[in-house]
Design an enzyme around this catalytic site. Structure first.
Site, PDB file in Angstrom:
ATOM      1  N   SER A 252       0.070 -17.981 -10.333  1.00  0.00           N
ATOM      2  CA  SER A 252       0.842 -18.171  -9.315  1.00  0.00           C
ATOM      3  C   SER A 252       0.843 -19.464  -8.665  1.00  0.00           C
ATOM      4  O   SER A 252      -0.435 -20.080  -8.436  1.00  0.00           O
ATOM      5  CB  SER A 252      -0.023 -16.906  -8.594  1.00  0.00           C
ATOM      6  OG  SER A 252       0.499 -16.438  -7.342  1.00  0.00           O
ATOM      7  N   GLU A 253       1.578 -19.249  -8.254  1.00  0.00           N
ATOM      8  CA  GLU A 253       1.856 -21.187  -7.696  1.00  0.00           C
ATOM      9  C   GLU A 253       1.073 -21.177  -6.533  1.00  0.00           C
ATOM     10  O   GLU A 253       0.304 -22.545  -6.134  1.00  0.00           O
ATOM     11  CB  GLU A 253       3.201 -21.276  -7.244  1.00  0.00           C
ATOM     12  CG  GLU A 253       3.131 -20.428  -5.660  1.00  0.00           C
ATOM     13  CD  GLU A 253       5.607 -20.782  -5.249  1.00  0.00           C
ATOM     14  OE1 GLU A 253       5.877 -21.259  -6.402  1.00  0.00           O
ATOM     15  OE2 GLU A 253       5.230 -20.694  -4.199  1.00  0.00           O
ATOM     16  N   ASN A 254      -0.270 -20.977  -5.497  1.00  0.00           N
ATOM     17  CA  ASN A 254      -0.876 -20.591  -4.601  1.00  0.00           C
ATOM     18  C   ASN A 254      -2.314 -21.136  -5.515  1.00  0.00           C
ATOM     19  O   ASN A 254      -2.746 -21.434  -4.560  1.00  0.00           O
ATOM     20  CB  ASN A 254      -0.856 -19.634  -4.248  1.00  0.00           C
ATOM     21  CG  ASN A 254      -1.623 -18.299  -4.242  1.00  0.00           C
ATOM     22  OD1 ASN A 254      -0.806 -17.888  -5.228  1.00  0.00           O
ATOM     23  ND2 ASN A 254      -2.107 -18.015  -3.608  1.00  0.00           N
TER      24      ASN A 254
ATOM     25  N   SER B 105      -1.607 -26.601  -9.820  1.00  0.00           N
ATOM     26  CA  SER B 105      -0.909 -25.613  -9.376  1.00  0.00           C
ATOM     27  C   SER B 105       0.229 -26.372  -9.549  1.00  0.00           C
ATOM     28  O   SER B 105       1.283 -26.312 -10.812  1.00  0.00           O
ATOM     29  CB  SER B 105      -0.975 -24.759  -8.828  1.00  0.00           C
ATOM     30  OG  SER B 105      -0.171 -23.714  -9.030  1.00  0.00           O
TER      31      SER B 105
END
Lengths: 226, 198
Positions: free
Chosen positions: B42-44, B84
């Protein structure tokens, strides 16, 4: 090298004086890792004409959304301003009273990272050939177009961390890290809101943001929002 | 859309590191069996995302890119946005599953500016993922709210990335975009240069 005595009891003392027209990077992603108490203190300070750098534009009337609602933000450097509840930004956008610099999220982060690394600029393949790269310096590496992205060095970073000590060392929880560590390293000065002020110094191996980056910090319980 | 999400989930190769974009793509996590060996990023700032059981007591500090509380698989790791997006740009993500307003038959993606001028743009991690992931798969509704198919000969909207989309999963069909043209692989329909719309 580490200095003690960085703890303040009120957010307004931690934030200190912020000049009109200052640029401020704000930690957070969605509704996690946002320094609401520091944003309120900034709003109460009356500073205006601000450039705000953040992943989102806030929701409801709290955080960055409160700053926008109260017309303190002249320019927003942002990746995903339109989210559920981003009414303050959408109003300002429709009324043409806020300038938006829309950046791919990784590019926003990379420009902060360049400043944190002491680099003037970096070349990135992201966004090449799109409207976001129009009119920008582009150069080919390995046959692929790259866009020159200049360092973004805000005047102030507002951070949210899970824990901190009197030296300003910080640690984070869950996905609340997000923009906070890189914001701390990119800005000229940084101020943190922590959920837990630890009476003992953090164990050195667990320090995620070294205190040398943090000018002052203030402790607020995690329930505190807006 | 759950049928399309299931079709997409079934096609994800075992061992792949997969990023799910905001919105519809998060459905894939709901229908992906745990034993498939697919790792979700997940990019976060999360690797090893797991859907929460309906009776779970969520940790509010662990969320996906759409702000939903999520769980962590054994072996999960958390990181900041710098790490990330370093990972995303440097080609570590095998497949990015993204939503889209439009996809062209050449694999051009439009997903950051809508055709409503009152609706402000938002790009998020889509351009980074489109540039850095090894493959982009799109999960989207077949038609827009006026009933027009969202897969087009050419994009009407501003391009997010050119020639990156390899597969498109909609509520009506699955398409593979190949150098020879677009192939509708579900319902089985054979190869063609364009796209028919019923």
């Amino acid at each position: 090298v580490a200095q003690r005595g960085k703890v303040r009891t009120r957010a307004v003392e931690a934030v200190g004086s912020v000049a009109d027209g200052a640029s401020i990077v704000v930690g957070g992603f969605g509704d996690r890792g946002i320094p609401y108490a520091l944003l309120d203190a900034l709003c109460d300070s009356g500073a205006k004409g601000l450039t705000v750098v953040s992943i989102n534009a806030g929701a409801g009337r709290s955080g960055v959304a409160r700053l926008i609602s109260e017309r303190r933000v002249e320019r927003l450097v942002c990746s995903f301003p339109r989210t559920a509840g981003s009414v303050a930004f959408e109003e300002a956008w429709r009324e043409r009273r806020i300038a938006l610099e829309l950046l791919p999220m990784g590019t926003l982060v990379a420009r902060l990272q360049a400043a944190a690394s002491g680099l003037a600029a970096v070349y990135s393949p992201v966004g090449a050939g799109t409207a976001l790269a129009e009119g920008r310096e582009t150069r080919e590496f390995d046959g692929r177009a790259h866009v020159l992205e200049t360092a973004l060095r805000p005047d102030l970073a507002l951070l949210r961390a899970d824990r901190g000590d009197e030296y300003g060392n910080l640690g984070y929880r869950g996905t609340d890290r997000n923009l906070n560590p890189i914001a701390a390293r990119a800005a000229r000065r940084a101020v943190a809101q922590v959920d837990h002020l630890t009476p003992e110094p953090l164990a050195p191996e667990t320090v995620e943001t070294p205190g040398v980056y943090v000018e002052r910090l203030v402790s607020f319980a995690s329930e505190f929002a807006s | 859309m759950i049928g399309a999400a299931r079709r997409l989930a079934a096609d994800l190769p075992s061992g792949a590191l997969v990023n799910l974009g905001r919105g519809l793509p998060t459905l894939v996590a709901d229908v992906l069996p745990e034993d498939r060996g697919v790792v979700l990023q997940s990019e976060n700032g999360l690797i090893g995302l797991a859907r929460l059981a309906s009776d779970a007591d969520p940790d509010p500090t662990v969320t996906d890119a759409s702000k939903r509380p999520v769980g962590l698989r054994p072996g999960a790791a958390l990181m900041d946005l710098a790490a990330s997006f370093d990972m995303i740009r440097s080609g570590r993500i095998d497949i990015a599953v993204l939503g889209a307003f439009e996809v062209s038959i050449a694999g051009d993606l439009a997903n950051h500016v809508s055709n409503d001028p009152e609706f402000p743009p938002a790009v998020g991690g889509a351009m980074d993922l489109a540039a850095g992931a090894r493959a982009v798969w799109v999960l989207m509704r077949h038609a827009d709210k006026d009933g027009r198919p969202k897969m087009r000969e050419r994009l009407d909207l501003p391009v997010t990335a050119r020639g990156v989309v390899r597969r498109v999963y909609t509520d009506k069909a699955t398409f593979w975009i190949e150098p020879e043209g677009v192939r509708q692989v579900w319902p089985v329909h054979g190869r063609r240069s364009g796209v028919d719309h019923e």
